[in-house]
Design an enzyme around this catalytic site. Structure first.
Site, PDB file in Angstrom:
ATOM      1  N   ARG A   1      15.401 -44.618  19.882  1.00 47.53           N
ATOM      2  CA  ARG A   1      15.786 -45.665  19.134  1.00 47.53           C
ATOM      3  C   ARG A   1      15.631 -45.194  17.706  1.00 47.53           C
ATOM      4  O   ARG A   1      14.653 -44.670  17.379  1.00 47.53           O
ATOM      5  CB  ARG A   1      14.873 -46.727  19.359  1.00 47.53           C
ATOM      6  CG  ARG A   1      15.626 -47.627  20.405  1.00 47.53           C
ATOM      7  CD  ARG A   1      16.800 -48.297  20.530  1.00 47.53           C
ATOM      8  NE  ARG A   1      17.205 -49.046  21.662  1.00 47.53           N
ATOM      9  CZ  ARG A   1      18.016 -48.653  22.696  1.00 47.53           C
ATOM     10  NH1 ARG A   1      18.169 -47.341  22.573  1.00 47.53           N
ATOM     11  NH2 ARG A   1      18.295 -49.448  23.592  1.00 47.53           N
TER      12      ARG A   1
ATOM     13  N   GLU B   1      21.536 -49.337  12.750  1.00 43.73           N
ATOM     14  CA  GLU B   1      22.949 -48.914  13.218  1.00 43.73           C
ATOM     15  C   GLU B   1      23.819 -49.749  13.059  1.00 43.73           C
ATOM     16  O   GLU B   1      23.573 -51.260  13.196  1.00 43.73           O
ATOM     17  CB  GLU B   1      22.615 -48.729  14.764  1.00 43.73           C
ATOM     18  CG  GLU B   1      22.546 -47.326  15.221  1.00 43.73           C
ATOM     19  CD  GLU B   1      22.187 -47.010  16.743  1.00 43.73           C
ATOM     20  OE1 GLU B   1      21.227 -46.447  16.846  1.00 43.73           O
ATOM     21  OE2 GLU B   1      22.870 -47.569  17.414  1.00 43.73           O
TER      22      GLU B   1
ATOM     23  N   HIS C   1      25.421 -42.821  19.040  1.00 45.32           N
ATOM     24  CA  HIS C   1      24.703 -43.743  19.936  1.00 45.32           C
ATOM     25  C   HIS C   1      25.415 -43.470  21.183  1.00 45.32           C
ATOM     26  O   HIS C   1      25.817 -44.701  21.759  1.00 45.32           O
ATOM     27  CB  HIS C   1      24.231 -45.109  19.671  1.00 45.32           C
ATOM     28  CG  HIS C   1      23.250 -45.518  20.405  1.00 45.32           C
ATOM     29  ND1 HIS C   1      22.230 -46.503  20.164  1.00 45.32           N
ATOM     30  CD2 HIS C   1      22.703 -45.247  21.665  1.00 45.32           C
ATOM     31  CE1 HIS C   1      21.195 -46.692  20.949  1.00 45.32           C
ATOM     32  NE2 HIS C   1      21.649 -46.072  22.139  1.00 45.32           N
TER      33      HIS C   1
HETATM   34  C1  DGY Z   1      19.774 -47.669  26.445  1.00 45.14           C
HETATM   35  O1  DGY Z   1      20.193 -47.831  27.553  1.00 45.14           O
HETATM   36  O2  DGY Z   1      18.766 -48.272  25.811  1.00 45.14           O
HETATM   37  C2  DGY Z   1      20.704 -46.558  25.769  1.00 45.14           C
HETATM   38  O3  DGY Z   1      20.103 -46.347  24.352  1.00 45.14           O
HETATM   39  C3  DGY Z   1      22.077 -46.685  25.755  1.00 45.14           C
HETATM   40  O4  DGY Z   1      22.449 -45.501  25.619  1.00 45.14           O
END
Ligand code: DGY
Length: 322
Positions: free
Chosen positions: A241, A270, A288
Site C-alpha cells: 500500500r 492513488e 496498482h
Molecule cells: C489487494 O487485494 O489488496 C491488492 O492490492 C489488489 O491488487
C-alpha cells in the site's frame, strides 16, 4: 426512504465468474455502471437499504458510509487489503467483512519480482529509448544495470506474499532477510532466510520489497529516517500500500541519490503521484496492478461473491476478516 430493488450492490462490474455466482444465487443484485471508483457522496446515496455490498479497494467504505447502510449485513471486498473498510464500525453492528486472501499471493509476488528486475536492469528506460528511436548501436556501457544474483533482498513483512517473493528471490540466487512480527522457521529453512530488525534489514539489503498491510502502525513505516538507512545503491519495491512509504521523502531520497531506484505499484494518494515522482528516470511506475491477472481476478471475484452470498443465506463466510 424507498428501498432499492436489489439487496446486493456491486460497486463495479467484476469478472464474469463472480457475476455468475451472484446470478446463480437468485438474490437480485445491481452492478454499478461506471468503472470509475465511486466517491463517498455516491456511496452514501447507493448503500441505504442494501444488505450486501461487494466493493473494491478504491471504495471508501468508511464509518459514514457504513452508518448510511441501514440494512447492511456484509461487506465483501474484492481485495486482500481492508484498509478502506471501517472494520470497527462494521464490528459494532455485527456486519461481516470478508476479503480475498491467498488467491493473489502468486500474482502479487510475480509482479514484485517483475518490478525488481525491471528496476535492476532498467527495462523501462531501455524500452523508452528504443521507442524514441534513440537506440543507435550496441554499446559496452549502454544502460548498465545491476545484477540480482548474489545480492541481498530485504522483505518487509513476511506474510504469504512476502514469503512467495522470498521463494522466487531464492530461485534467482539472492540472499533473503526478512522483518516480521513473528519468526517464520519454515520460511527460514526453505529459503535460508534470516530474520532481522527493520533498521538492520534496511542497512544490509541491496533490494527492499514491502509486503505489510496498511494500518496505523505501518503508515510511513518507511519514512525519511528509514529511507536514509538504505544503501545508496539499493532499490526499493512496493506492491503493498502506498502510504507505507512516505512518498515525498522517497522522491527527495531518489533525487539526492540516497537510493539507486524505486519500483512502485502503489502510491500514497492513488491515483495521484507525489510531485516530481513521474519526472524521475530511476523509477518504474505501475498503476496498482500487482494482482491483475485474468486467473487471479476471476478467483478474487468468485471468492468475494461467494462469501457475500453465504452471509445473506445465513451461513458463515469462508474469509471473514472480523
Ligand atoms: C489487494 O487485494 O489488496 C491488492 O492490492 C489488489 O491488487
Amino acid at each position: 426512504m424507498s428501498r432499492p430493488a436489489s439487496p446486493i450492490l456491486s460497486t463495479r462490474a467484476i469478472p464474469e465468474a463472480g457475476l455468475r455466482v451472484l446470478r446463480d444465487s437468485g438474490i437480485p443484485f445491481e452492478v454499478r455502471k461506471s468503472q470509475d471508483p465511486p466517491g463517498r457522496p455516491e456511496l452514501l446515496r447507493l448503500v441505504p437499504g442494501r444488505e450486501g455490498v461487494l466493493c473494491q479497494l478504491t471504495d471508501p467504505m468508511d464509518a459514514r458510509v457504513i452508518a448510511a447502510a441501514d440494512r447492511l449485513r456484509v461487506v465483501a471486498t474484492m481485495s486482500v487489503g481492508t484498509d478502506h473498510v471501517a472494520l470497527e464500525a462494521c464490528a459494532r453492528r455485527g456486519i461481516a467483512v470478508t476479503n480475498t486472501p491467498g488467491v493473489l499471493t502468486e500474482a502479487t509476488a510475480e509482479c514484485a519480482i517483475a518490478l525488481l528486475l525491471a528496476a535492476a536492469r532498467r527495462i523501462p528506460e531501455g524500452d523508452r529509448m528504443v521507442r524514441a528511436g534513440k537506440f543507435r548501436a550496441w554499446g559496452p556501457t549502454l544502460l548498465l544495470g545491476v545484477a540480482v544474483a548474489g545480492k541481498t533482498l530485504g522483505i518487509v513483512g513476511a506474510g504469504r506474499i512476502g514469503q512467495a517473493v522470498g521463494r522466487r528471490a531464492d530461485g534467482l540466487g539472492m540472499e533473503v532477510l526478512y522483518w516480521s512480527r513473528n519468526a517464520k522457521p519454515e520460511f527460514e529453512r526453505e529459503v535460508g532466510a534470516q530474520r532481522a530488525d527493520l533498521d538492520d534489514l534496511l542497512r544490509a539489503s541491496d533490494f527492499v520489497t514491502v509486503h505489510v498491510p496498511l494500518s496505523d502502525e505501518t503508515r510511513h513505516l518507511l519514512d525519511a529516517r528509514r529511507l536514509a538507512l538504505m544503501k545508496r545503491t539499493a532499490i526499493l519495491v512496493n506492491t503493498s500500500r502506498g502510504p507505507v512509504v512516505d512518498e515525498k521523502a522517497l522522491v527527495a531520497a531518489l533525487r539526492a541519490g540516497q537510493l539507486r531506484a524505486a519500483a512502485l505499484d502503489v502510491y500514497e494518494r492513488e491515483p495521484k503521484l507525489a510531485p516530481g515522482l513521474a519526472k524521475l528516470e530511476n523509477v518504474v511506475l505501475l498503476p496498482h496492478v500487482a494482482s491483475a491477472t485474468e486467473e487471479t481476478r476471476s478467483m478474487m471475484a468468485v471468492m468475494a461473491a461467494e462469501d457475500l452470498v453465504r452471509v445473506l443465506r445465513g451461513e458463515e463466510p469462508k474469509n471473514r476478516v472480523r
